[in-house]
Write an enzyme that holds these catalytic residues in place. Sequence first.
Site, PDB file in Angstrom:
ATOM      1  N   GLU A   1       0.804  -1.230   0.000  1.00 16.55           N
ATOM      2  CA  GLU A   1       0.000   0.000   0.000  1.00 16.55           C
ATOM      3  C   GLU A   1       0.836   1.278   0.000  1.00 16.55           C
ATOM      4  O   GLU A   1       0.650   2.156   0.855  1.00 16.55           O
ATOM      5  CB  GLU A   1      -0.987  -0.016   1.171  1.00 16.55           C
ATOM      6  CG  GLU A   1      -1.986  -1.151   1.045  1.00 16.55           C
ATOM      7  CD  GLU A   1      -3.216  -1.003   1.936  1.00 16.55           C
ATOM      8  OE1 GLU A   1      -3.302  -0.034   2.698  1.00 16.55           O
ATOM      9  OE2 GLU A   1      -4.096  -1.874   1.851  1.00 16.55           O
TER      10      GLU A   1
ATOM     11  N   GLU B   1      -5.676  -8.651   0.333  1.00 18.49           N
ATOM     12  CA  GLU B   1      -6.388  -8.272   1.555  1.00 18.49           C
ATOM     13  C   GLU B   1      -7.833  -7.947   1.227  1.00 18.49           C
ATOM     14  O   GLU B   1      -8.130  -7.384   0.168  1.00 18.49           O
ATOM     15  CB  GLU B   1      -5.749  -7.060   2.253  1.00 18.49           C
ATOM     16  CG  GLU B   1      -4.428  -7.344   2.908  1.00 18.49           C
ATOM     17  CD  GLU B   1      -3.864  -6.148   3.655  1.00 18.49           C
ATOM     18  OE1 GLU B   1      -4.632  -5.375   4.239  1.00 18.49           O
ATOM     19  OE2 GLU B   1      -2.628  -5.984   3.621  1.00 18.49           O
TER      20      GLU B   1
END
Length: 481
Positions: free
Chosen positions: A170, A379
């Site tokens: 991320e 995720e």
Amino acid sequence: MTDKLDTLKPEFPEKFLWGGSTSSWQVEGAIEEDGKTLSLMDLNTRKKKGYADDTYASDMYHHYKEDVKLMAEAGMTSYRFSIAWSRIYPTSDGKVNKKGLDFYNNLINELIKYNITPIVTIYHYDMPVWIDEKYDGWYGRGIIAEFDKYCRTIFREFGDRVKYWLSINEQNMQICYGDWLGIDKHPDTWFEDKWKVNHIMNLCHATAVVACHELVPDGKIGPVPGYVPIYPYSCNPKDQIAAMNAEELTEKVWCDFYAHREYSPFIKKYWERNNIDPNIRPGDMQLIKQARIDFFALNCYRSNTAKYCSPDDKAQVYELNKSGKKGELKFPKVPGMYQLVKNPYVEYTDWDWEIDPISIRYMLKYVWDHYQLPMMITENGYGEHEKISKDGKIHDPNRIKFLREQIRNVGLAIAEGCPVIAYNPWTFLDVLSTGNGMSKRYGFVYVNTTDQDKLDFKRIPKDSYYWYQKVIKSNGKDLDD
Ligand code: BG6
């Protein structure tokens, strides 16, 4: 709900990887054991009042055999985890820590024993303190050579068994929410600094991609953007442009860069308008050009909704809900670009996150349409306050409901032609949440520890564990309770 949207049926290919996901600092504990030194995340969790200290986390460092056995019993065929850089290189003396390598070798061997494919993140927020002190963390270019060295060590050591690698977790979220994720050191200048930091991260991502292809036979590597699809609030054309602006500035700029290996015209124009110099030096773009990724790993939990925001409006920063009491989140306003607002069509979690299963299908279709690269989900999940019930079990119907619809939508995207390799929800077992320690649990397996008390770390499979076991066994056909 989503099954009534159209007549498609979810599909999952043979050999689809069904797994779970964690990260080193959120799960391992043992932060100063066997030679490991501290990371900034280790220091941060200590500072945050009320949050569990990651000295222990879920204590996977000492429970990994039991945990891998539970994964195998669930039928899992993949496990996505990260390596703690400061376990491999604990200090600036350049000496590799044999015991750190041993831990990951043992974990990987245990996974392979049960035919579980390891998917390994190289960096998941845990900056070694020594890197920060020596090179000013992501602010200094000294990190690039150290990152390259670290990558080459782990590729050589584990690359015979690990074929799927993920570069930086991320990166877009770290840049967009630098204060929350601890990399913004100078809030007053972050508006400009973040693009310099981002460029250094891009160079580290590129060194990882190049080194992986050089050193890992049949190795594949991809980035891990945190993806929050953005919908326009209405069919007002101004809202559509606002949604596109939000999409560009929170995720598309990164995805375009990874896929095309150059900065997009959108971001170059944005820098020009705002007098931003990302400090691109001679040779940087040549390295970046070589970094051809093999797939996109995608983290997706929710969607956002964007609306027109006048240039005369007052700016508002994104204030995430840190308490788990509904209604605390403050949406951002970026005058002249976009503002995020509440979506009246979806429900919200206690942390004000949109419960929107269609968002994952939208994301897969979007990323495939734009970049034509295989994808894996690394995720996706549902955070909740949880306790052991009187019957000694953990009943988590909301998680089952959430995941069922998310999986259905992954299957629908596949049925529409999106190549998806794997589904690794967050998380296999309870880990520390980035902002809420053990008060916000995501796991299929409960870990008996709380923010207040260490307790015994006993593993208790939740109802969702047994449900997921059935889903895996039927290769996604049986999604019912
Ligand atoms: C992802 C991160 O963005 O979200 C994880 O990669 C994190 O590290 C997860 O734990 C869930 O967020 P949170 O704040 O609920 O822990």
